[in-house]
Design a protein around this motif. Structure first.
Motif: not given
Lengths: 271, 271
Positions: B29-51
Motif C-alpha cells: 500500500p502507498v501508506a500504512t497507518d502505524p497505529s491502526s495498521g490500516y492500509r491505504y491505496y491510491e488510484a496511481g497503483q492501478l497500473p502496477r496492479l493491472n500489470r
DNA sequence: CTTGACTCTCCAGTAGCTGGAGACTCCATA
DNA sequence: TATGGAGTCTCCAGCTACTGGAGAGTCAAG
C-alpha cells in the motif's frame, strides 16, 4: 510379505506415496508390526493399488477414489462421476488453451512492436450496477467534464453518495468529436431511483448498467492522450479475437484536483 | 487515498488477495497507518496492479511477476520468459488433453460393456534392467514353469539373489501354444554377468531389458485364465490408440506356494 | 558388536490465496 | 458522549498430493 521398499520397487510407486496412502487409509498395509511400526504389504494388494492409480490417472481426487473403492460403486455410478469429470476437464482444457492463446498473442504483440506497451489489458468480470445517469449529445469532448460536475452538484446536496466512482458510457457507433452521445453514470444503492434536477437543468434517469466480461485498462495521463489507451485496447481485442459487445465505459478514479494527475479506467464489454 | 475495501471495489480484486500481495511485497500500500495498521491505496497503483493481473493471466507466478516488475525487464527478456512459459503450457495442454481422451475412452469402454472390467490398466514408466536370462522354444505353456524353477535352482546355490521378481518375455509375433519363444529373465545387479549352467543344462545369457512406457495390469488368478488379462490390455490399447512396441512381459509376484494364489503382472511396452 | 541399509514418526514446504477467530478502528447517529 | 455496525487488523489453519529432512529406531550380514 514385502517391506515398504520392496513393495515400492514392485509397484513403482514412491515409498513416500505409499506411506501417504497408508496414512489416509486409502491403501493400508496388510500388517503393521506393533513394536517397530514397519508396514508390510503383499502382492494381493496390487489390484487395489492399480485401481487407485488408474482412477487417479483419470483425474479423480484421492478422496473420490477412496469412496469409489470402499462403497464399491456400480458401473453406472462410476460413469456418472466420470461424466462430471469429463465436463470439468474439457472446460479446464479449453481455459488452458485460451491462456496459451493469450500468451501467443502477447508474444506476437511484443515481436511486432519491439517494445512493451504502456498499457496492460485485463479481462474482468464486472457486476451490473444500479446507476442514476444523465445522457445527452455533447458538442465537444470537454463538455463531458462539465456534465460530470453538474451531476455531482445535484447529488451531493440531496445526500446521495455514489457507491463507486462515476463513469461515462459512449453510445456512438462511431466517434465524432462534435457529436458525442454520452451518458454519465453515478452508481447508487438499489433503492435510490430518483434525484433532483441538476443546477443546469438536466434530469437523471435510473437504470441498471449490465455487467459481464470486459477488457479493462488504465490510462494515467491527461484526457487528450486517451486515444492511445483505446488504440492499445483495439489491438488487444484484435489479437485475442474478441469484439465489442456494448458501449465503452470510462471511469474517473481521481478527484479533479489530484496531484498525481487524472487516472481513467477504460472498459470495453466483449463477446 | 482509499481504504482496502474501497480499493478492492475499484480494482475488483478481493481484499484478501490485496492483503496477500501487500504481505509478499508485490503491491505494498502507498501508506500504512502505524497505529491502526490500516492500509491505504491510491488510484496511481492501478497500473502496477493491472500489470500484475495481466502477467498472472499469462501463467506467470507471483514470484516471477515480482522480479519482472522490480527489475524492470526489457521486452526481450520478457519475451524469453514467455517463450519458456509457452512451451511449458503447450506441454501441459497436451497432457490434459490426453487425460481427457483417457476419460473418454474409459467412458466408451464402460458403456460398451455395461459393467466394469476386473482389470485396471495403468501406464507406467519402467526402468531398464540388467538380467540374466534363459531363452528357448517351449513346446507347451506349462514348460515355462519348469524353466523358471530350473533357473532359480542354478542361481540360488551360486549366491545370486534376483533384485526384483523374475519375469518372462514372449518373443513370438503370434501365439502358438506348442511353439512359445520365451525368455525367463532374472533381474540382477549390474556387475553380475555370468552364472553357472542350470541343473537341466541350460545356459544363462546376460543383457539389458530396455525400459520405457508400458501398459501394466495385474492378473490375480490361475495361469489358465491369463488370456482375460491380455484381452483387457488389448481393448485398452485399442481404446487409447496405442500399439505394442516390444515383447510382452509377465512378472511372477508370488511364491509358488502362496496361499493367496498366484499373482502375475503383465506389461506391454507401448508406442 | 558394528556397519550400513532400511524404516519409523513428525514437521515443514509447495501456490495463491480463502475463511475464521478475536481484537481494534472508524464513522455516523442517538 | 455513548453506542452500534461496518470495516479493518494480525495470525493461523486449510486446500492437494505428496516430497524431503531431522532424529531415532530396526534389521540382517559380517
Amino acid at each position: 510379505m514385502y517391506r515398504i521398499g520392496e513393495f515400492s520397487k514392485i509397484c513403482r510407486v514412491p515409498v513416500s506415496a505409499l506411506r501417504y496412502y497408508s496414512d489416509i487409509g486409502l491403501l493400508p498395509p496388510v500388517a503393521t508390526d506393533p513394536s517397530s511400526g514397519y508396514r508390510y504389504y503383499e502382492a494381493g494388494q496390487l489390484p487395489r493399488l492399480n485401481r487407485i492409480l488408474a482412477l487417479k490417472d483419470l483425474g479423480l481426487s484421492l478422496d473420490e477414489i477412496g469412496s469409489i473403492l470402499d462403497n464399491d460403486l456400480s458401473a453406472a455410478e462410476l460413469r456418472g462421476m466420470l461424466r462430471l469429470k469429463q465436463a470439468e476437464m474439457s472446460r479446464a482444457v479449453a481455459e488452458q488453451q485460451a491462456q496459451l492463446d493469450r500468451v501467443e498473442s502477447r508474444l506476437r504483440l511484443i515481436e511486432s512492436e519491439g517494445e512493451m506497451s504502456d498499457y496492460e489489458i485485463v479481462l474482468k468480470e464486472i457486476d451490473a450496477q444500479h446507476v442514476l445517469s444523465l445522457r445527452e449529445i455533447a458538442p465537444e469532448p470537454s463538455h463531458v467534464g462539465t456534465m460530470i460536475g453538474d451531476g455531482f452538484a445535484a447529488l451531493m446536496p440531496a445526500g446521495i453518495m455514489p457507491t463507486a466512482p462515476c463513469f461515462s458510457l459512449y453510445h456512438d457507433p462511431e466517434f465524432k468529436p462534435d457529436h458525442i452521445d454520452v451518458e454519465i453514470a453515478y452508481p447508487v444503492p438499489a433503492d435510490v431511483t430518483t434525484a433532483p434536477q441538476t443546477p443546469a437543468g438536466r434530469s437523471f434517469g435510473h437504470r441498471i448498467v449490465p455487467g459481464g466480461k470486459m477488457a479493462v485498462t488504465i490510462h494515467q495521463a491527461g484526457y487528450d492522450t486517451i486515444d492511445q489507451a483505446y488504440g492499445a485496447l483495439g489491438k488487444w481485442l484484435e489479437a485475442n479475437g474478441l469484439g465489442m459487445a456494448g458501449p465503452p465505459q470510462e471511469a474517473y478514479l481521481t478527484a479533479p484536483d489530484d496531484p498525481g494527475g487524472p487516472i481513467t479506467e477504460i472498459r470495453i464489454p466483449v463477446e
